[in-house]
Design a protein around this motif. Sequence first.
Motif, PDB file in Angstrom:
ATOM      1  N   ASN A  10      -5.181  18.484  -1.626  1.00 20.41           N
ATOM      2  CA  ASN A  10      -5.582  17.309  -2.380  1.00 20.41           C
ATOM      3  C   ASN A  10      -4.577  16.173  -2.234  1.00 20.41           C
ATOM      4  OD1 ASN A  10      -5.858  15.527  -4.781  1.00 20.41           O
ATOM      5  ND2 ASN A  10      -7.610  16.842  -5.177  1.00 20.41           N
ATOM      6  N   PRO A  11      -3.281  16.389  -2.528  1.00 16.61           N
ATOM      7  CA  PRO A  11      -2.338  15.289  -2.337  1.00 16.61           C
ATOM      8  C   PRO A  11      -2.145  14.909  -0.871  1.00 16.61           C
ATOM      9  CG  PRO A  11      -1.227  17.204  -3.289  1.00 16.61           C
ATOM     10  CD  PRO A  11      -2.676  17.519  -3.213  1.00 16.61           C
ATOM     11  N   ALA A  12      -2.314  15.873   0.036  1.00 20.68           N
ATOM     12  CA  ALA A  12      -2.191  15.544   1.462  1.00 20.68           C
ATOM     13  C   ALA A  12      -3.324  14.618   1.887  1.00 20.68           C
ATOM     14  CB  ALA A  12      -2.198  16.825   2.300  1.00 20.68           C
ATOM     15  N   LEU A  13      -4.528  14.900   1.429  1.00 22.60           N
ATOM     16  CA  LEU A  13      -5.679  14.041   1.726  1.00 22.60           C
ATOM     17  C   LEU A  13      -5.484  12.653   1.113  1.00 22.60           C
ATOM     18  CD1 LEU A  13      -8.512  13.731   2.916  1.00 22.60           C
ATOM     19  CD2 LEU A  13      -9.418  14.627   0.765  1.00 22.60           C
ATOM     20  N   ALA A  14      -4.970  12.612  -0.119  1.00 26.19           N
ATOM     21  CA  ALA A  14      -4.710  11.330  -0.781  1.00 26.19           C
ATOM     22  C   ALA A  14      -3.654  10.530  -0.018  1.00 26.19           C
ATOM     23  CB  ALA A  14      -4.260  11.564  -2.218  1.00 26.19           C
ATOM     24  N   LEU A  15      -2.622  11.201   0.472  1.00 20.38           N
ATOM     25  CA  LEU A  15      -1.565  10.526   1.234  1.00 20.38           C
ATOM     26  C   LEU A  15      -2.110   9.936   2.529  1.00 20.38           C
ATOM     27  CD1 LEU A  15       1.462   9.892   1.239  1.00 20.38           C
ATOM     28  CD2 LEU A  15       1.816  12.037   2.453  1.00 20.38           C
ATOM     29  N   VAL A  16      -2.946  10.683   3.241  1.00 24.35           N
ATOM     30  CA  VAL A  16      -3.555  10.185   4.478  1.00 24.35           C
ATOM     31  C   VAL A  16      -4.470   8.994   4.174  1.00 24.35           C
ATOM     32  CG1 VAL A  16      -5.168  10.763   6.336  1.00 24.35           C
ATOM     33  CG2 VAL A  16      -3.357  12.365   5.713  1.00 24.35           C
ATOM     34  N   LEU A  17      -5.270   9.131   3.131  1.00 29.57           N
ATOM     35  CA  LEU A  17      -6.164   8.043   2.731  1.00 29.57           C
ATOM     36  C   LEU A  17      -5.368   6.779   2.406  1.00 29.57           C
ATOM     37  CD1 LEU A  17      -8.995   6.992   1.703  1.00 29.57           C
ATOM     38  CD2 LEU A  17      -8.222   7.759  -0.536  1.00 29.57           C
ATOM     39  N   CYS A  18      -4.291   6.924   1.652  1.00 26.04           N
ATOM     40  CA  CYS A  18      -3.484   5.770   1.260  1.00 26.04           C
ATOM     41  C   CYS A  18      -2.782   5.140   2.465  1.00 26.04           C
ATOM     42  CB  CYS A  18      -2.474   6.172   0.198  1.00 26.04           C
ATOM     43  SG  CYS A  18      -3.252   6.521  -1.388  1.00 26.04           S
ATOM     44  N   ALA A  19      -2.325   5.951   3.399  1.00 25.30           N
ATOM     45  CA  ALA A  19      -1.692   5.412   4.606  1.00 25.30           C
ATOM     46  C   ALA A  19      -2.700   4.611   5.434  1.00 25.30           C
ATOM     47  CB  ALA A  19      -1.096   6.542   5.437  1.00 25.30           C
ATOM     48  N   LEU A  20      -3.915   5.141   5.556  1.00 24.07           N
ATOM     49  CA  LEU A  20      -4.952   4.423   6.303  1.00 24.07           C
ATOM     50  C   LEU A  20      -5.348   3.127   5.596  1.00 24.07           C
ATOM     51  CD1 LEU A  20      -7.223   7.403   7.398  1.00 24.07           C
ATOM     52  CD2 LEU A  20      -5.695   6.030   8.831  1.00 24.07           C
ATOM     53  N   ALA A  21      -5.448   3.174   4.269  1.00 27.03           N
ATOM     54  CA  ALA A  21      -5.805   1.971   3.514  1.00 27.03           C
ATOM     55  C   ALA A  21      -4.705   0.915   3.628  1.00 27.03           C
ATOM     56  CB  ALA A  21      -6.055   2.322   2.054  1.00 27.03           C
ATOM     57  N   GLY A  22      -3.445   1.339   3.568  1.00 26.89           N
ATOM     58  CA  GLY A  22      -2.337   0.403   3.729  1.00 26.89           C
ATOM     59  C   GLY A  22      -2.337  -0.232   5.110  1.00 26.89           C
ATOM     60  N   ALA A  23      -2.593   0.586   6.130  1.00 21.29           N
ATOM     61  CA  ALA A  23      -2.649   0.055   7.489  1.00 21.29           C
ATOM     62  C   ALA A  23      -3.815  -0.925   7.653  1.00 21.29           C
ATOM     63  CB  ALA A  23      -2.775   1.201   8.493  1.00 21.29           C
ATOM     64  N   LEU A  24      -4.952  -0.604   7.072  1.00 25.53           N
ATOM     65  CA  LEU A  24      -6.116  -1.497   7.136  1.00 25.53           C
ATOM     66  C   LEU A  24      -5.814  -2.829   6.441  1.00 25.53           C
ATOM     67  CD1 LEU A  24      -9.128  -2.058   7.758  1.00 25.53           C
ATOM     68  CD2 LEU A  24      -9.632  -1.046   5.516  1.00 25.53           C
ATOM     69  N   PHE A  25      -5.238  -2.772   5.255  1.00 31.61           N
ATOM     70  CA  PHE A  25      -4.914  -4.001   4.533  1.00 31.61           C
ATOM     71  C   PHE A  25      -3.870  -4.823   5.286  1.00 31.61           C
ATOM     72  CE2 PHE A  25      -6.469  -3.975  -0.070  1.00 31.61           C
ATOM     73  CZ  PHE A  25      -7.602  -3.245   0.236  1.00 31.61           C
ATOM     74  N   ALA A  26      -2.920  -4.156   5.938  1.00 26.58           N
ATOM     75  CA  ALA A  26      -1.919  -4.879   6.737  1.00 26.58           C
ATOM     76  C   ALA A  26      -2.588  -5.540   7.940  1.00 26.58           C
ATOM     77  CB  ALA A  26      -0.818  -3.923   7.201  1.00 26.58           C
ATOM     78  N   TRP A  27      -3.513  -4.830   8.583  1.00 27.58           N
ATOM     79  CA  TRP A  27      -4.231  -5.377   9.732  1.00 27.58           C
ATOM     80  C   TRP A  27      -5.080  -6.578   9.329  1.00 27.58           C
ATOM     81  CZ3 TRP A  27      -9.549  -5.105  11.223  1.00 27.58           C
ATOM     82  CH2 TRP A  27      -9.784  -5.492  12.545  1.00 27.58           C
ATOM     83  N   LEU A  28      -5.624  -6.543   8.103  1.00 25.89           N
ATOM     84  CA  LEU A  28      -6.432  -7.654   7.597  1.00 25.89           C
ATOM     85  C   LEU A  28      -5.578  -8.787   7.022  1.00 25.89           C
ATOM     86  CD1 LEU A  28      -9.250  -5.619   5.786  1.00 25.89           C
ATOM     87  CD2 LEU A  28      -9.443  -6.889   7.940  1.00 25.89           C
ATOM     88  N   HIS A  29      -4.259  -8.625   7.035  1.00 32.64           N
ATOM     89  CA  HIS A  29      -3.305  -9.622   6.522  1.00 32.64           C
ATOM     90  C   HIS A  29      -3.515  -9.916   5.039  1.00 32.64           C
ATOM     91  CE1 HIS A  29      -1.787 -10.298  10.523  1.00 32.64           C
ATOM     92  NE2 HIS A  29      -3.031 -10.464  10.951  1.00 32.64           N
ATOM     93  N   ILE A  30      -3.812  -8.879   4.273  1.00 33.93           N
ATOM     94  CA  ILE A  30      -3.961  -9.011   2.825  1.00 33.93           C
ATOM     95  C   ILE A  30      -2.561  -8.927   2.213  1.00 33.93           C
ATOM     96  CG2 ILE A  30      -4.883  -7.875   0.751  1.00 33.93           C
ATOM     97  CD1 ILE A  30      -7.287  -7.059   2.467  1.00 33.93           C
ATOM     98  N   PRO A  31      -2.254  -9.767   1.227  1.00 34.62           N
ATOM     99  CA  PRO A  31      -0.919  -9.719   0.609  1.00 34.62           C
ATOM    100  C   PRO A  31      -0.617  -8.338   0.008  1.00 34.62           C
ATOM    101  CG  PRO A  31      -2.120 -11.664  -0.117  1.00 34.62           C
ATOM    102  CD  PRO A  31      -3.088 -10.819   0.653  1.00 34.62           C
TER     103      PRO A  31
END
Length: 90
Positions: A10-31
């Motif tokens: 469960n926490p491993a899946l959450a960590l992967v999800l959060c890393a992907l979301a952070g990378a997506l937001f960085a790619w979209l140049h969101i503050p």
Amino acid sequence: MKPARDSWQNPALALVLCALAGALFAWLHIPLPWMLGPLVAMAICNFAGAELRSVRGAREVGQVAIGIALGLYFTPEVGGYVLSHWALLI
């Protein structure tokens, strides 16, 4: 099938999800992408019923990291400015 809430998956899946979301937001140049991306992703998943959770103790570690990061910019000049506006802070 969702991983059991108390398993290591469960926490491993959450960590992967959060890393992907952070990378997506960085790619979209969101503050603040590495803060807002995981926050939004976890909120959406948990409101949808995924029951994801973070690693035990991760919140406290994050608070320490944010405190240190903010403390690095607390110079004597900033301290004087804060003290000069003490009434607003109360």
